[in-house]
Design a protein around this motif. Structure first.
Motif, PDB file in Angstrom:
ATOM      1  N   CYS A 424       0.809  -1.228   0.000  1.00 16.71           N
ATOM      2  CA  CYS A 424       0.000   0.000   0.000  1.00 16.71           C
ATOM      3  C   CYS A 424       0.837   1.271   0.000  1.00 16.71           C
ATOM      4  O   CYS A 424       0.291   2.373  -0.072  1.00 16.71           O
ATOM      5  CB  CYS A 424      -0.942   0.015   1.210  1.00 16.71           C
ATOM      6  SG  CYS A 424      -2.193  -1.293   1.176  1.00 16.71           S
ATOM      7  N   VAL A 425       2.142   1.159   0.129  1.00 15.98           N
ATOM      8  CA  VAL A 425       3.007   2.346   0.218  1.00 15.98           C
ATOM      9  C   VAL A 425       4.080   2.277  -0.852  1.00 15.98           C
ATOM     10  O   VAL A 425       4.249   1.260  -1.538  1.00 15.98           O
ATOM     11  CB  VAL A 425       3.641   2.450   1.624  1.00 15.98           C
ATOM     12  CG1 VAL A 425       2.578   2.562   2.706  1.00 15.98           C
ATOM     13  CG2 VAL A 425       4.543   1.231   1.890  1.00 15.98           C
ATOM     14  N   ARG A 426       4.813   3.361  -0.947  1.00 14.77           N
ATOM     15  CA  ARG A 426       5.926   3.422  -1.887  1.00 14.77           C
ATOM     16  C   ARG A 426       7.192   2.855  -1.252  1.00 14.77           C
ATOM     17  O   ARG A 426       7.278   2.703  -0.025  1.00 14.77           O
ATOM     18  CB  ARG A 426       6.164   4.873  -2.321  1.00 14.77           C
ATOM     19  CG  ARG A 426       5.014   5.494  -3.094  1.00 14.77           C
ATOM     20  CD  ARG A 426       5.347   6.928  -3.461  1.00 14.77           C
ATOM     21  NE  ARG A 426       4.266   7.556  -4.232  1.00 14.77           N
ATOM     22  CZ  ARG A 426       4.292   8.803  -4.657  1.00 14.77           C
ATOM     23  NH1 ARG A 426       5.340   9.580  -4.385  1.00 14.77           N
ATOM     24  NH2 ARG A 426       3.269   9.297  -5.340  1.00 14.77           N
ATOM     25  N   SER A 427       8.164   2.594  -2.106  1.00  9.03           N
ATOM     26  CA  SER A 427       9.441   2.051  -1.605  1.00  9.03           C
ATOM     27  C   SER A 427      10.201   3.056  -0.765  1.00  9.03           C
ATOM     28  O   SER A 427      11.056   2.683   0.046  1.00  9.03           O
ATOM     29  CB  SER A 427      10.309   1.598  -2.791  1.00  9.03           C
ATOM     30  OG  SER A 427      10.565   2.688  -3.662  1.00  9.03           O
ATOM     31  N   THR A 428       9.898   4.357  -0.939  1.00  3.16           N
ATOM     32  CA  THR A 428      10.571   5.390  -0.148  1.00  3.16           C
ATOM     33  C   THR A 428       9.972   5.545   1.244  1.00  3.16           C
ATOM     34  O   THR A 428      10.552   6.207   2.098  1.00  3.16           O
ATOM     35  CB  THR A 428      10.499   6.738  -0.887  1.00  3.16           C
ATOM     36  OG1 THR A 428       9.130   7.029  -1.198  1.00  3.16           O
ATOM     37  CG2 THR A 428      11.314   6.690  -2.174  1.00  3.16           C
ATOM     38  N   ASP A 429       8.794   4.962   1.471  1.00  3.89           N
ATOM     39  CA  ASP A 429       8.185   4.990   2.799  1.00  3.89           C
ATOM     40  C   ASP A 429       8.763   3.865   3.658  1.00  3.89           C
ATOM     41  O   ASP A 429       9.262   2.858   3.136  1.00  3.89           O
ATOM     42  CB  ASP A 429       6.670   4.840   2.693  1.00  3.89           C
ATOM     43  CG  ASP A 429       6.042   5.951   1.848  1.00  3.89           C
ATOM     44  OD1 ASP A 429       6.548   7.088   1.907  1.00  3.89           O
ATOM     45  OD2 ASP A 429       5.066   5.659   1.118  1.00  3.89           O
ATOM     46  N   THR A 430       8.656   4.019   4.966  1.00  5.98           N
ATOM     47  CA  THR A 430       9.184   3.019   5.895  1.00  5.98           C
ATOM     48  C   THR A 430       8.044   2.360   6.638  1.00  5.98           C
ATOM     49  O   THR A 430       7.269   3.035   7.332  1.00  5.98           O
ATOM     50  CB  THR A 430      10.147   3.657   6.909  1.00  5.98           C
ATOM     51  OG1 THR A 430      11.241   4.261   6.213  1.00  5.98           O
ATOM     52  CG2 THR A 430      10.690   2.614   7.873  1.00  5.98           C
ATOM     53  N   VAL A 431       7.933   1.043   6.485  1.00  5.61           N
ATOM     54  CA  VAL A 431       6.943   0.251   7.219  1.00  5.61           C
ATOM     55  C   VAL A 431       7.701  -0.561   8.263  1.00  5.61           C
ATOM     56  O   VAL A 431       8.679  -1.235   7.946  1.00  5.61           O
ATOM     57  CB  VAL A 431       6.156  -0.681   6.284  1.00  5.61           C
ATOM     58  CG1 VAL A 431       5.089  -1.447   7.063  1.00  5.61           C
ATOM     59  CG2 VAL A 431       5.524   0.106   5.147  1.00  5.61           C
ATOM     60  N   ALA A 432       7.244  -0.514   9.518  1.00  6.77           N
ATOM     61  CA  ALA A 432       7.955  -1.190  10.605  1.00  6.77           C
ATOM     62  C   ALA A 432       6.973  -1.928  11.497  1.00  6.77           C
ATOM     63  O   ALA A 432       5.813  -1.535  11.645  1.00  6.77           O
ATOM     64  CB  ALA A 432       8.748  -0.182  11.429  1.00  6.77           C
ATOM     65  N   ARG A 433       7.461  -3.010  12.078  1.00  8.69           N
ATOM     66  CA  ARG A 433       6.710  -3.695  13.136  1.00  8.69           C
ATOM     67  C   ARG A 433       7.277  -3.221  14.464  1.00  8.69           C
ATOM     68  O   ARG A 433       8.433  -3.486  14.792  1.00  8.69           O
ATOM     69  CB  ARG A 433       6.857  -5.209  13.002  1.00  8.69           C
ATOM     70  CG  ARG A 433       6.026  -5.983  14.025  1.00  8.69           C
ATOM     71  CD  ARG A 433       6.304  -7.461  13.945  1.00  8.69           C
ATOM     72  NE  ARG A 433       5.574  -8.199  14.978  1.00  8.69           N
ATOM     73  CZ  ARG A 433       5.993  -9.342  15.502  1.00  8.69           C
ATOM     74  NH1 ARG A 433       7.147  -9.878  15.096  1.00  8.69           N
ATOM     75  NH2 ARG A 433       5.278  -9.948  16.425  1.00  8.69           N
ATOM     76  N   LEU A 434       6.437  -2.519  15.234  1.00  7.62           N
ATOM     77  CA  LEU A 434       6.896  -1.881  16.465  1.00  7.62           C
ATOM     78  C   LEU A 434       6.645  -2.741  17.687  1.00  7.62           C
ATOM     79  O   LEU A 434       7.297  -2.545  18.723  1.00  7.62           O
ATOM     80  CB  LEU A 434       6.198  -0.526  16.641  1.00  7.62           C
ATOM     81  CG  LEU A 434       6.390   0.465  15.481  1.00  7.62           C
ATOM     82  CD1 LEU A 434       5.613   1.740  15.752  1.00  7.62           C
ATOM     83  CD2 LEU A 434       7.857   0.765  15.267  1.00  7.62           C
ATOM     84  N   GLY A 435       5.712  -3.650  17.619  1.00  6.36           N
ATOM     85  CA  GLY A 435       5.388  -4.510  18.750  1.00  6.36           C
ATOM     86  C   GLY A 435       4.751  -5.777  18.250  1.00  6.36           C
ATOM     87  O   GLY A 435       4.825  -6.100  17.067  1.00  6.36           O
ATOM     88  N   GLY A 436       4.059  -6.495  19.156  1.00  5.97           N
ATOM     89  CA  GLY A 436       3.449  -7.752  18.752  1.00  5.97           C
ATOM     90  C   GLY A 436       2.498  -7.601  17.586  1.00  5.97           C
ATOM     91  O   GLY A 436       2.612  -8.297  16.584  1.00  5.97           O
ATOM     92  N   ASP A 437       1.516  -6.703  17.701  1.00 12.57           N
ATOM     93  CA  ASP A 437       0.572  -6.470  16.599  1.00 12.57           C
ATOM     94  C   ASP A 437       0.473  -4.991  16.287  1.00 12.57           C
ATOM     95  O   ASP A 437      -0.572  -4.501  15.854  1.00 12.57           O
ATOM     96  CB  ASP A 437      -0.803  -7.042  16.937  1.00 12.57           C
ATOM     97  CG  ASP A 437      -1.385  -6.445  18.223  1.00 12.57           C
ATOM     98  OD1 ASP A 437      -0.663  -5.685  18.898  1.00 12.57           O
ATOM     99  OD2 ASP A 437      -2.559  -6.725  18.533  1.00 12.57           O
TER     100      ASP A 437
END
Length: 537
Positions: A424-437
């Motif tokens: 859903c985002v561009r490659s320049t955006d940052t997607v992270a898992r910050l916790g369990g969910d």
């Protein structure tokens, strides 16, 4: 075979070999019985070596079986050569021609021993997967053979220059007979160098067999040297005492095949322990310098002789060029191996760096990398006047799947959600898992925030297929727009605001989006420490 039983067998076998050598070598019997005893003892020892190697291969697997089979075949061929030799000496009462068919069997045995030693160096467990690091084994075997050839060439030049040239010119043996006779000790040196090099890399679990192989090669080398010297000197009859190596060597090889190995699972090689001061241990220096010490000694002698007017002959020159070529090839092989190792180190460093900054389950950025990029976005936005935009998503119904179907299903769901968020985002955006969910998304362009948030919600409205069943898992999303020039703005403040907006979305109902506003009424600093201290589930 346990060690106590093996010790009794080894003591008995070596005692018998010693008695035979004493009786035959010191002529404690009449000449005819001594001749028969000497030859039949060699024949018996070769047969015993063959049978023990082949018998001990039963029930073993992998390289443990292969090197014993190969060595057994080699000693079987040696025994055939000994049959020819015994036929001439005992039955025909004549000296065999030089060379004879017996020499074919003797020399063929050394080739099989060489192959067996190269197989011996492979200490992987049977059925193990060949890892990239295991490919070093092929290069290590090439280096072992090259080291042996370098040492042999250097020592032959040294021996020829000091002793052998004058003796050969004085006795004028047959060129073919001399070549065959000198081949024995030269090949023995190659095998001895390989044994020593294997000892320096510490083959854990195979030290006892290697020790017996080494002792067998030493006794064989001594007898072959005496044989080569006597042939070069024109002696027609070889004394029985000189044959002691041909009796003891097959026995020692048989004991090597029977020797119990360590039953403890170990790595292929065990590195020698480092000294307290960090310097290389002596065994490492032996491993590194062994091929070059004879070369340096031989080169120094030739330089000294040349300085005093004794120029090297054609044989020394041509053989010296061959040795130099072998050294160059060895260095090239070492260079290729070092380049390969450096590439492996770089790959490992990249892998470790990726593991340090990414979530191992989903492959997304982890909290450390997300906070670093968030700090960077704040500083960069302050310089350029660009707002910072952050999305904070918390899954609404993840606990139902995780507790109802188990952690494996929960992990599969998290990976599937991570893939949808990335899409859903561009490659320049940052997607992270910050916790369990909990997931965070740092957007590169603030004006796209509302559209991307709606895209995320829409993507999560499509059910996930987990364990053959469809499960609908939605998310509550908090959206934060911040002016990076705001006094006191930090990553913790932004995460706190995003957390406030996300909980406000949860209160409004599942699968909703709330944009942070100060009127939401909770101080971000109250929530930020919890976010900073939480750990991924």
């Amino acid at each position: 075979m346990d060690r106590k039983r093996f010790a009794m067998i080894a003591a008995t076998a070596m005692s018998l070999a010693f008695v035979v050598v004493v009786l035959a070598g010191f002529k404690l019997l009449p000449p005819v019985p001594v001749l028969a005893l000497d030859n039949l003892a060699q024949l018996t020892a070769g047969t015993a070596g063959t049978l023990c190697c082949l018998w001990s291969a039963r029930g073993r697997h992998g390289s443990d079986r292969k090197w014993r089979l190969i060595m057994g075949i080699g000693w079987g061929i040696w025994t055939l050569g000994q049959i020819v030799w015994t036929w001439y000496h005992v039955v025909l009462r004549a000296q065999p021609p030089q060379p004879s068919l017996a020499d074919v069997g003797y020399l063929a045995m050394t080739v099989f021993v060489l192959v067996a030693l190269l197989v011996f160096s492979d200490h992987r467990q049977p059925g193990s997967v060949v890892l990239p690091m295991d490919r070093r084994l092929t290069r290590a075997r090439v280096v072992l053979v090259l080291d042996g050839l370098i040492v042999v060439g250097s020592l032959f030049i040294l021996t020829w220059t000091t002793v052998m040239e004058s003796m050969v010119r004085a006795t004028s043996p047959s060129p073919l007979a001399f070549a065959v006779a000198i081949a024995y000790p030269l090949i023995d040196i190659v095998l001895l160098v390989i044994v020593v090099m294997l000892a320096t890399i510490r083959l854990v679990g195979r030290r006892l067999p290697l020790a017996f192989i080494g002792m067998g090669m030493i006794t064989l080398f001594i007898s072959d040297c005496v044989f080569a010297y006597l042939i070069s000197a024109g002696v027609k009859e070889i004394p029985a005492l000189a044959n002691f190596g041909y009796i003891t060597a097959p026995v020692l090889f048989a004991l090597a095949a029977l020797a119990p190995a360590s039953s403890v699972p170990v790595a292929m090689y065990a590195a020698p322990p480092r000294r307290a001061d960090g310097r290389l241990p002596v065994v490492e220096w032996v491993h590194v310098l062994m091929p070059y010490l004879p070369l340096v000694l031989t080169g120094s002698l030739i330089l000294v002789r040349t300085a005093f007017g004794s120029a090297p002959g054609p044989l020394e020159i041509y053989l010296g060029l061959v040795v130099i070529a072998l050294v160059v090839v060895r260095q090239l092989v070492t260079l290729v191996e070092n380049m390969w190792l450096l590439d492996r180190i770089r790959q490992s460093q990249r892998q470790l760096e990726h593991q340090a900054f990414h979530d191992s389950l989903t492959g997304l950025a982890n909290r450390v990398l997300f906070r670093d990029r968030l700090d960077h976005a704040i500083h960069l936005g302050a310089r350029r006047g660009h707002p910072v935009t952050l999305l904070f998503a918390d899954l609404d119904d993840f606990k139902i799947v995780n507790d109802g179907l188990g952690h494996a299903a929960g992990d599969a769901l998290l990976r599937a959600i991570a893939d949808r968020l990335r899409s859903c985002v561009r490659s320049t955006d940052t997607v992270a898992r910050l916790g369990g969910d909990e997931f965070g998304i740092l957007l590169d362009e603030a004006e796209r925030a509302d559209k991307i948030a709606e895209r995320l919600l829409e993507a999560l409205r499509v059910p996930f297929v987990i364990c053959g069943e469809q499960h609908l898992v939605r998310a509550s999303i908090g959206l934060v727009h911040a002016d990076p020039q705001e006094r006191g703005l930090t990553a913790d403040v932004l995460l706190g605001r995003a957390d406030i907006a996300m909980y406000s979305a949860k209160r409004h109902g599942k699968g909703t989006l709330v944009t942070y506003e100060p009127a939401l009424g909770v101080t971000p600093s109250v929530v930020a420490p919890r976010l900073a201290g939480s750990t991924p589930a």
